[in-house]
Design an enzyme around this catalytic site. Structure first.
Site, PDB file in Angstrom:
ATOM      1  N   LYS A 110       1.310  -1.200   0.063  1.00  0.00           N
ATOM      2  CA  LYS A 110       0.243   0.301   0.433  1.00  0.00           C
ATOM      3  C   LYS A 110       0.899   1.421   0.100  1.00  0.00           C
ATOM      4  O   LYS A 110       1.524   1.959  -0.479  1.00  0.00           O
ATOM      5  CB  LYS A 110      -0.741   0.011   1.607  1.00  0.00           C
ATOM      6  CG  LYS A 110      -2.292   0.857   1.020  1.00  0.00           C
ATOM      7  CD  LYS A 110      -3.261   1.031   2.258  1.00  0.00           C
ATOM      8  CE  LYS A 110      -4.371   1.683   1.325  1.00  0.00           C
ATOM      9  NZ  LYS A 110      -5.940   1.325   2.448  1.00  0.00           N
ATOM     10  N   LYS A 189      -6.131 -14.588 -11.498  1.00  0.00           N
ATOM     11  CA  LYS A 189      -6.543 -15.809  -9.998  1.00  0.00           C
ATOM     12  C   LYS A 189      -8.395 -14.765  -9.825  1.00  0.00           C
ATOM     13  O   LYS A 189      -7.962 -13.859 -10.093  1.00  0.00           O
ATOM     14  CB  LYS A 189      -5.317 -14.697  -9.638  1.00  0.00           C
ATOM     15  CG  LYS A 189      -6.172 -15.604  -8.040  1.00  0.00           C
ATOM     16  CD  LYS A 189      -5.053 -15.415  -6.828  1.00  0.00           C
ATOM     17  CE  LYS A 189      -5.768 -16.060  -5.671  1.00  0.00           C
ATOM     18  NZ  LYS A 189      -4.502 -15.346  -4.428  1.00  0.00           N
ATOM     19  N   LYS A 192     -11.827 -10.810  -5.704  1.00  0.00           N
ATOM     20  CA  LYS A 192     -12.653 -10.082  -5.976  1.00  0.00           C
ATOM     21  C   LYS A 192     -11.759  -8.365  -6.295  1.00  0.00           C
ATOM     22  O   LYS A 192     -12.699  -7.783  -6.981  1.00  0.00           O
ATOM     23  CB  LYS A 192     -12.726  -9.801  -3.904  1.00  0.00           C
ATOM     24  CG  LYS A 192     -13.789 -10.374  -3.314  1.00  0.00           C
ATOM     25  CD  LYS A 192     -13.991  -9.490  -2.259  1.00  0.00           C
ATOM     26  CE  LYS A 192     -12.911  -9.720  -0.522  1.00  0.00           C
ATOM     27  NZ  LYS A 192     -12.641 -10.935  -0.774  1.00  0.00           N
TER      28      LYS A 192
HETATM   29  P1  ADP Z   1     -10.058 -12.114  -2.746  1.00  0.00           P
HETATM   30  O1  ADP Z   1      -8.830 -12.317  -3.665  1.00  0.00           O
HETATM   31  O2  ADP Z   1     -11.211 -12.120  -2.684  1.00  0.00           O
HETATM   32  O3  ADP Z   1      -9.963 -10.557  -1.029  1.00  0.00           O
HETATM   33  P2  ADP Z   1      -9.320 -12.980  -0.158  1.00  0.00           P
HETATM   34  O4  ADP Z   1      -8.388 -12.490  -0.494  1.00  0.00           O
HETATM   35  O5  ADP Z   1     -10.446 -12.558   1.458  1.00  0.00           O
HETATM   36  O6  ADP Z   1     -10.283 -13.083  -1.514  1.00  0.00           O
HETATM   37  O7  ADP Z   1      -9.378 -15.387   0.168  1.00  0.00           O
HETATM   38  C1  ADP Z   1      -9.783 -15.791   0.999  1.00  0.00           C
HETATM   39  C2  ADP Z   1      -9.006 -16.960   1.360  1.00  0.00           C
HETATM   40  O8  ADP Z   1      -9.291 -17.827   0.167  1.00  0.00           O
HETATM   41  C3  ADP Z   1      -7.683 -17.102   1.069  1.00  0.00           C
HETATM   42  O9  ADP Z   1      -7.721 -18.534   2.409  1.00  0.00           O
HETATM   43  C4  ADP Z   1      -7.301 -17.487  -0.471  1.00  0.00           C
HETATM   44  O10 ADP Z   1      -5.849 -18.256  -0.161  1.00  0.00           O
HETATM   45  C5  ADP Z   1      -8.489 -18.116  -0.648  1.00  0.00           C
HETATM   46  N1  ADP Z   1      -8.346 -17.892  -1.636  1.00  0.00           N
HETATM   47  C6  ADP Z   1      -9.061 -16.530  -2.833  1.00  0.00           C
HETATM   48  N2  ADP Z   1      -9.445 -16.371  -3.789  1.00  0.00           N
HETATM   49  C7  ADP Z   1      -8.371 -17.383  -4.284  1.00  0.00           C
HETATM   50  C8  ADP Z   1      -7.938 -18.169  -5.834  1.00  0.00           C
HETATM   51  N3  ADP Z   1      -8.313 -17.569  -7.056  1.00  0.00           N
HETATM   52  N4  ADP Z   1      -7.826 -19.330  -5.605  1.00  0.00           N
HETATM   53  C9  ADP Z   1      -7.436 -19.860  -4.232  1.00  0.00           C
HETATM   54  N5  ADP Z   1      -7.828 -19.788  -3.125  1.00  0.00           N
HETATM   55  C10 ADP Z   1      -7.876 -19.047  -3.191  1.00  0.00           C
END
Ligand code: ADP
Ligand code: TRP
Length: 322
Positions: A110, A189, A192
């Site tokens: 950040k 990947k 969100k």
């Molecule tokens: P985002 O990237 O959508 O903000 P988060 O960081 O909140 O998702 O992820 C929450 C959990 O889900 C973490 O443990 C992360 O490793 C897993 N996760 C998120 N996106 C993926 C993905 N595309 N493939 C595998 N695991 C994921």
């Protein structure tokens, strides 16, 4: 053995969250005592709308329960329902070197983008350490992006033990195997932050629409596609089907002579079928909010029992208990 993990309620859970994390929490709920919590205090570093945070927290609980988290086997609670954790955060903060936190990527990223960071984001790994240490957690299943934070928790626990005598269990991370793998609708990947997600409990119609918009290459239909394993549409389909159907799809790619629309329809059918039971269970739970509150309340009181024991141990060790 104690297993613990937390997940932030920053939005509706998507396929990446399920295959990368949630499914594995659920698989682990029988290996010793497991603690799973909804990290609403961590989410406060990004969600600044009270009603949204409340709604996300409830949605997270509904999603986890519907997907198979069993309150008989695992302790499910909301982070802020255990205020002991914020008290422990202060004790830990007092012995945490600035340099340790300055090296943490979420903060560093950040700042390197020239954005202003809040103290909450800077000290986020200390709250996370308290989350882990306060339950004497042995194993912390997380995605690869969180390993650094578990190392911070180990470092802090080690320093505290060194200064004040053996107080905390040193936790170990367990990296979830398929994390960082689930591709989004654009092939990057799924996340969100990239707006390329498909939510687990998306309305079936909306879900189909998103699936139909998954990007594909422009090779002619008849051309065989040998590199099917690299195709994100194929990868997504593979998550939802057994080996036989996966091999049938691979054979179709190798033969050629099909349209991607056909694969998308197969994916939509498979995904709908895969989550059908969970969807029904979620609807039942959503119609019974009292039951959900009961589960969370019971989880919080079980969690607090352990948390207050460990907090008392830590306060005594460092001399704040007279
Ligand atoms: P985002 O990237 O959508 O903000 P988060 O960081 O909140 O998702 O992820 C929450 C959990 O889900 C973490 O443990 C992360 O490793 C897993 N996760 C998120 N996106 C993926 C993905 N595309 N493939 C595998 N695991 C994921
Ligand atoms: N920071 C974690 C994430 O974003 C969520 C989390 C908070 C957590 N506290 C935790 C995970 C303790 C494991 C253990 O994914």
């Amino acid at each position: 053995m104690r297993v613990l993990s937390g997940i932030q309620p920053t939005g509706r859970f998507h396929w990446g969250n399920y295959f990368g994390a949630i499914r594995q929490y659920i698989d682990l709920q029988d290996s010793g005592q497991s603690y799973y919590f909804i990290a609403n205090l961590h989410a406060l570093t990004t969600v600044r709308e009270p009603n949204l945070l409340r709604q996300n927290t409830l949605d997270a609980a509904l999603d986890l329960l519907a997907l198979g988290l069993d309150p008989q086997r695992a302790i499910l609670f909301v982070q802020s329902d255990v205020p002991e954790v914020t008290e422990l955060t202060w004790l830990l903060m007092s012995i945490t070197p600035m340099g340790l936190l300055e090296r943490c990527v979420s903060y560093k990223d950040k700042v390197s983008k020239g954005l202003a960071a809040d103290a909450g984001l800077f000290t986020y790994p200390v709250l996370m350490s308290a989350d882990i240490l306060i339950y004497d957690s042995d194993i912390v299943p997380v995605g690869a992006d969180q390993i650094q934070h578990i190392e911070v928790a180990r470092d802090i626990a080690g320093s505290f033990n060194h200064l004040f005598g053996g107080t905390f269990v040193l936790p170990k991370s367990k990296v979830l195997e398929s994390s960082a793998k689930v591709p989004g609708t654009d092939g990057e990947k799924m996340s969100k932050s990239y707006s390329n997600t498909i939510e687990i409990f998306e309305e079936p119609k909306a879900m189909r629409k998103k699936i139909m918009r998954i990007t594909t290459d422009s090779r002619p239909m008849e051309q065989p596609k040998e590199n099917y394993a690299e195709d994100h549409l194929y990868q997504l389909y593979s998550l939802f089907v057994d080996d036989t159907r996966r091999e049938e799809m691979a054979a179709l790619y190798l033969r050629g002579g099909f349209g991607y629309g056909q694969v998308k329809t197969a994916l939509a059918d498979a995904a709908e079928n895969y989550f059908a039971d969970a969807r029904a269970k979620r609807a039942d739970l959503a119609a019974n909010p009292k039951r959900v509150e009961e589960i969370l309340g019971d989880g919080a009181s079980r969690a607090r029992k352990k948390a207050s024991e460990v907090l008392a141990r830590a306060k005594k060790a460092c001399g704040v208990t007279r």
